[in-house]
Design a protein around this motif. Structure first.
Motif, PDB file in Angstrom:
ATOM      1  N   HIS A 130       0.827  -1.207   0.000  1.00  0.00           N
ATOM      2  CA  HIS A 130       0.000   0.000   0.000  1.00  0.00           C
ATOM      3  C   HIS A 130       0.861   1.256   0.000  1.00  0.00           C
ATOM      4  O   HIS A 130       2.082   1.182   0.138  1.00  0.00           O
ATOM      5  CB  HIS A 130      -0.927   0.004   1.229  1.00  0.00           C
ATOM      6  CG  HIS A 130      -0.186   0.143   2.522  1.00  0.00           C
ATOM      7  ND1 HIS A 130       0.476  -0.898   3.122  1.00  0.00           N
ATOM      8  CD2 HIS A 130       0.044   1.221   3.310  1.00  0.00           C
ATOM      9  CE1 HIS A 130       1.056  -0.470   4.230  1.00  0.00           C
ATOM     10  NE2 HIS A 130       0.816   0.818   4.362  1.00  0.00           N
TER      11      HIS A 130
ATOM     12  N   ASP B 136       1.038   5.247   1.736  1.00  0.00           N
ATOM     13  CA  ASP B 136       0.505   6.187   2.731  1.00  0.00           C
ATOM     14  C   ASP B 136       0.759   7.618   2.256  1.00  0.00           C
ATOM     15  O   ASP B 136       1.699   7.872   1.513  1.00  0.00           O
ATOM     16  CB  ASP B 136       1.191   5.975   4.088  1.00  0.00           C
ATOM     17  CG  ASP B 136       0.864   4.609   4.678  1.00  0.00           C
ATOM     18  OD1 ASP B 136      -0.310   4.232   4.642  1.00  0.00           O
ATOM     19  OD2 ASP B 136       1.789   3.918   5.150  1.00  0.00           O
TER      20      ASP B 136
ATOM     21  N   HIS C  33       4.805   0.283   0.006  1.00  0.00           N
ATOM     22  CA  HIS C  33       5.556  -0.600   0.902  1.00  0.00           C
ATOM     23  C   HIS C  33       4.689  -1.769   1.344  1.00  0.00           C
ATOM     24  O   HIS C  33       3.467  -1.706   1.291  1.00  0.00           O
ATOM     25  CB  HIS C  33       6.120   0.164   2.100  1.00  0.00           C
ATOM     26  CG  HIS C  33       5.103   0.991   2.829  1.00  0.00           C
ATOM     27  ND1 HIS C  33       4.653   2.207   2.370  1.00  0.00           N
ATOM     28  CD2 HIS C  33       4.440   0.777   3.992  1.00  0.00           C
ATOM     29  CE1 HIS C  33       3.767   2.701   3.212  1.00  0.00           C
ATOM     30  NE2 HIS C  33       3.610   1.852   4.212  1.00  0.00           N
TER      31      HIS C  33
HETATM   32 CO    CO Z   1       2.038   2.005   5.523  1.00  0.00          CO
END
Ligand code: CO
Ligand code: SIN
Length: 382
Positions: free
Chosen positions: A124, A126, A186
């Motif tokens: 995913h 962020d 990551h």
């Molecule tokens: Co993350």
């Protein structure tokens, strides 16, 4: 207490908001400030935001807490994630201390994850910077480059990205830190049972800022200056909104943004708001009266700031500070004390001594205490 052995100034120059990196042994030897059982205990609380992410038979699933029972879960491929643990557990909040060179308003929270082998939240992206401190156990982390990647819903509540080519591929051991700037995909999964502590940062976008600014205008009943055009000249293009008119309207709006005091007053209330529930405990029964403060501090108690509480001040507004989304008037002669309280998370008798012969300031310290923003505890208790 855990100690950070990293040259943060060099880190800021070379990596912060630029590229991911592994800081090997930066927090070693690392002692977990919380046990998996205590974390599970937090996840039973209604006010605490928690998530359970599992991967089974090729399918992801994400549930929101509170959680009472983990007996249905197997021995692999799940992770429990608990937000804002620094609001509840003082030794967890202490993990932020070495990072305080980054200002309070940039910090979001400390999220802790407990994962069993194979457990993680999947690949995913962020929007925020994060330091992931490896506690007990080990996890393998892969981080890709920040080339634009499409996100998709792996299961409701869980956004993923497609597999990526790693630029970092490491096994983290206790005390290692992985720093990831926004936008770098990551994926971390546990190799053994593992505890990870993510110190996350916040960065508002324009949409957040403008909508909050508009709310503040309404709340303060401000921004009533109306457009006026006493020098208007006639036009032969009545359909045109001229560049001058556009500019005049932009200036009307900008004049509010340029008002240093008004802008700071909005920003103070906005940035000092906590995004997660705070553990504010107040009771008339333990209200502190000025006569009790010095004896309490003399008994070698220390004043601790409530975990996650945001206390900010601005040079443009010397008479106020902002605490938990509210403007707080600083009593006369209390500016230095206010700054001390905004800059510190622990205060001792020695720190407070210069202010204790001023009854107004003593009362003000008691006021903070009685609001539940600071609490007394001895160093040995923590
Ligand atoms: Co993350
Ligand atoms: C985790 O600890 O599993 C998630 C942390 C992150 O990827 O931001």
């Amino acid at each position: 207490m855990n100690k950070l052995t990293v040259d943060l100034a060099a880190f800021m120059r070379d990596y912060w908001q630029k590229k991911p990196t592994v800081l090997r042994g930066a927090y070693a030897p690392f002692v977990d400030p919380i046990t998996p059982d205590e974390l599970a205990g937090l996840a039973t609380e209604e006010q605490v935001e928690s998530r359970l992410v599992t991967f089974a038979d090729g399918k992801w699933s994400a549930q929101h807490g509170p959680f009472e029972d983990y007996s249905q879960l197997g021995e692999s491929h799940w992770a429990l994630l608990v937000q804002a643990t620094d609001h509840w557990i003082k030794p967890v909040a202490d993990l932020i201390t070495p990072f305080r060179g980054l200002p309070n308003w940039r910090i979001d929270d400390v999220m802790i994850s407990y994962s069993v082998p194979g457990g993680g939240v999947g690949p995913h992206i962020d929007q925020y910077d994060v330091f992931i401190i490896q506690g007990s156990g080990s996890r393998r982390w892969r981080v890709g480059s920040n080339t634009p990647a499409e996100q998709f819903v792996a299961t409701p509540g869980l956004l993923h990205v497609n597999p990526f080519e790693p630029i970092i591929d490491v096994e983290l051991q206790p005390g290692d830190i992985l720093y990831i700037p926004p936008g770098f995909p990551h994926d971390g999964y546990a190799i053994t049972e593992a505890m990870s502590y993510s110190i996350g940062y916040r960065a508002p976008n324009q949409q957040d800022l403008f909508s909050s600014f508009a709310d503040f205008l309404l709340q303060e009943d401000a921004g009533q200056l109306r457009y006026a055009d006493p020098d208007r000249e006639l036009t032969n293009e009545p359909g045109l909104v001229s560049a001058k008119d556009v500019n005049d309207i932009r200036m009307l709006m900008q004049s509010l943004l340029q008002d240093e005091q008004f802008f700071s007053a909005w920003l103070g209330t906005q940035l000092s708001q906590a995004k997660h529930e705070l553990n504010i405990l107040t009771s008339d029964e333990w209200d502190l009266i000025p006569d009790e403060l010095i004896p309490a501090l003399e008994a070698e108690d220390e004043l601790y700031r409530l975990g996650g509480l945001r206390c900010l001040y601005f040079r443009a507004l010397p008479d106020v500070c902002f605490v938990n989304g509210e403007k707080m008037q600083i009593p006369e002669g209390g500016q230095e004390l206010a700054h001390l309280m905004c800059n510190s998370t622990v205060l001792t008798l020695e720190n407070l001594q210069p202010y204790l012969d001023n009854p107004v300031l003593v009362e003000w310290i008691c006021h903070w205490f009685n609001q539940g923003y600071w609490y007394l505890a001895s160093d040995a208790e923590e």
